[in-house]
Enzyme design. Structure first.
Site, short mmCIF file in Angstrom:
data_model
loop_
_atom_site.label_atom_id
_atom_site.label_comp_id
_atom_site.label_asym_id
_atom_site.label_seq_id
_atom_site.Cartn_x
_atom_site.Cartn_y
_atom_site.Cartn_z
N ASP A 10 -0.07 -3.51 -3.46
CA ASP A 10 -0.28 -2.12 -3.08
C ASP A 10 -0.38 -2.07 -1.57
O ASP A 10 -0.51 -3.11 -0.90
CB ASP A 10 -1.54 -1.56 -3.74
CG ASP A 10 -1.74 -0.07 -3.47
OD1 ASP A 10 -0.73 0.65 -3.38
OD2 ASP A 10 -2.89 0.37 -3.33
N SER A 11 -0.38 -0.87 -1.03
CA SER A 11 -0.49 -0.70 0.42
C SER A 11 -1.90 -1.03 0.92
O SER A 11 -2.08 -1.25 2.12
CB SER A 11 -0.12 0.73 0.82
OG SER A 11 -1.00 1.66 0.20
N CYS A 73 1.55 0.87 -6.76
CA CYS A 73 1.66 1.81 -5.65
C CYS A 73 2.66 2.87 -6.06
O CYS A 73 3.84 2.56 -6.29
CB CYS A 73 2.13 1.08 -4.38
SG CYS A 73 2.42 2.15 -2.96
N GLU A 152 -10.16 4.67 0.83
CA GLU A 152 -10.20 3.42 1.60
C GLU A 152 -11.49 3.31 2.42
O GLU A 152 -11.96 2.21 2.71
CB GLU A 152 -8.99 3.32 2.52
CG GLU A 152 -7.66 3.15 1.79
CD GLU A 152 -7.35 1.72 1.42
OE1 GLU A 152 -7.99 0.81 1.96
OE2 GLU A 152 -6.45 1.51 0.58
N CYS A 186 -1.12 8.08 -7.65
CA CYS A 186 -1.41 7.04 -6.67
C CYS A 186 -2.59 6.25 -7.21
O CYS A 186 -3.56 6.84 -7.72
CB CYS A 186 -1.75 7.66 -5.31
SG CYS A 186 -2.35 6.49 -4.07
N HIS A 188 -4.95 4.82 -5.87
CA HIS A 188 -6.25 5.08 -5.23
C HIS A 188 -7.03 6.17 -5.97
O HIS A 188 -8.26 6.18 -5.97
CB HIS A 188 -6.06 5.54 -3.78
CG HIS A 188 -5.67 4.46 -2.82
ND1 HIS A 188 -4.43 3.87 -2.84
CD2 HIS A 188 -6.35 3.89 -1.80
CE1 HIS A 188 -4.37 2.97 -1.86
NE2 HIS A 188 -5.51 2.97 -1.23
#
Length: 270
Positions: A10-11, A73, A152, A186, A188
């Site tokens: 993932d990013s 992702c 994040e 996403c 996240h």
């Protein structure tokens, strides 16, 4: 039987939600996770840069002799061309198709919402995939660029006032469209699903793209006879920038039982 690890990337830290689901579904499997923390987020970048980054991420995982690659992702899953993924030496799964299949199964009124990064929304991948399964579906999309940096940076509390305020602003237009199913496009976003669910209301089913991709991974490994045979697997974490904040994210996203520390690598070498 195949005791090699599953590769996940993932990013940043969001893909850890998929790792958590893989660990729950298949505790006997080992996992190699790469979070591109030095270049997060991907969702605001061009398709060309996203593709370049994703190819480097995959080459790193292949260097660790993985047996399967899960792109945890939504942005990569929407952008990376099948002409590339179909040539990989191991099976590959992204989050888009699995999430769309689950959303179509869940909807009652055919009105499906999708929230994701700007790059994912621009790609139109979710709408195209949903309507390939359910042609009459009405699909409403909304980019939510602030969600990734909020997650994040740890703004994930159930009553966090900042995330709640932004979620209300992002989600109110799509809520008014009377969707009954909402794809968290996403990986996240499941970390703030409690806030998203509160804003959308109890009549809306939330689809966790990471969880659905983990389920699909399990299904494919079973079908291909690639499941590991051991009592318990291990998980290794790698990042492209300093790992302290990532280690804290592992504790938050995966659980306090996770004691492994992330190793920093030079992703530009791949």
């Amino acid at each position: 039987m195949d005791n090699r690890p599953i590769g996940v990337f993932d990013s940043g830290a969001g893909g850890l939600t998929a790792v958590r689901q893989l660990q729950r579904l298949m505790p006997h499997e080992s996992i190699i996770y790469f979070g591109d923390t030095g270049r997060v987020p991907y969702g605001t970048r061009s398709p060309e840069i996203i593709t370049q980054y994703a190819k480097q991420d995959i080459r790193f995982l292949l260097s660790k002799d993985v047996k399967f690659i899960l792109a945890a992702c939504g942005t990569v899953s929407s952008i990376l061309p099948a002409t590339f993924t179909q040539t990989l030496p191991v099976p590959y799964v992204g989050v888009v198709q699995a999430a769309c299949t689950a959303a179509v199964a869940a909807t009652r009124n055919g009105r499906i919402g999708v929230i994701a990064t700007p790059a994912t929304i621009r790609s139109d991948s979710y709408r195209q995939q949903i309507q390939s399964i359910l042609p009459d579906a009405q699909v409403f999309t909304k980019s939510c660029p602030m969600f990734v940096p909020l997650v994040e940076n740890g703004y994930v509390g159930a009553d966090d006032p900042i995330t709640t305020a932004i979620a209300q602003e992002y989600l109110e237009p799509i809520r008014q469209l009377e969707v009954d199913t909402l794809i968290l496009g996403c990986t996240h976003y499941p970390l703030i699903a409690h806030i998203i669910g509160k804003v959308m209301g109890p009549g809306v089913t939330l689809i966790d793209a990471g969880r659905e991709a983990a389920v699909r991974t399990q299904q494919l490994l079973e079908q291909q006879g690639r499941l590991a045979q051991r009592e318990s697997g291990s998980t290794e974490y790698y990042v492209s920038d300093t790992g302290e904040s990532f280690d804290a994210a592992v504790q938050l996203f995966v659980g306090p039982h996770s004691t492994e520390k992330a190793t920093q690598i030079a992703i530009e070498n791949f």
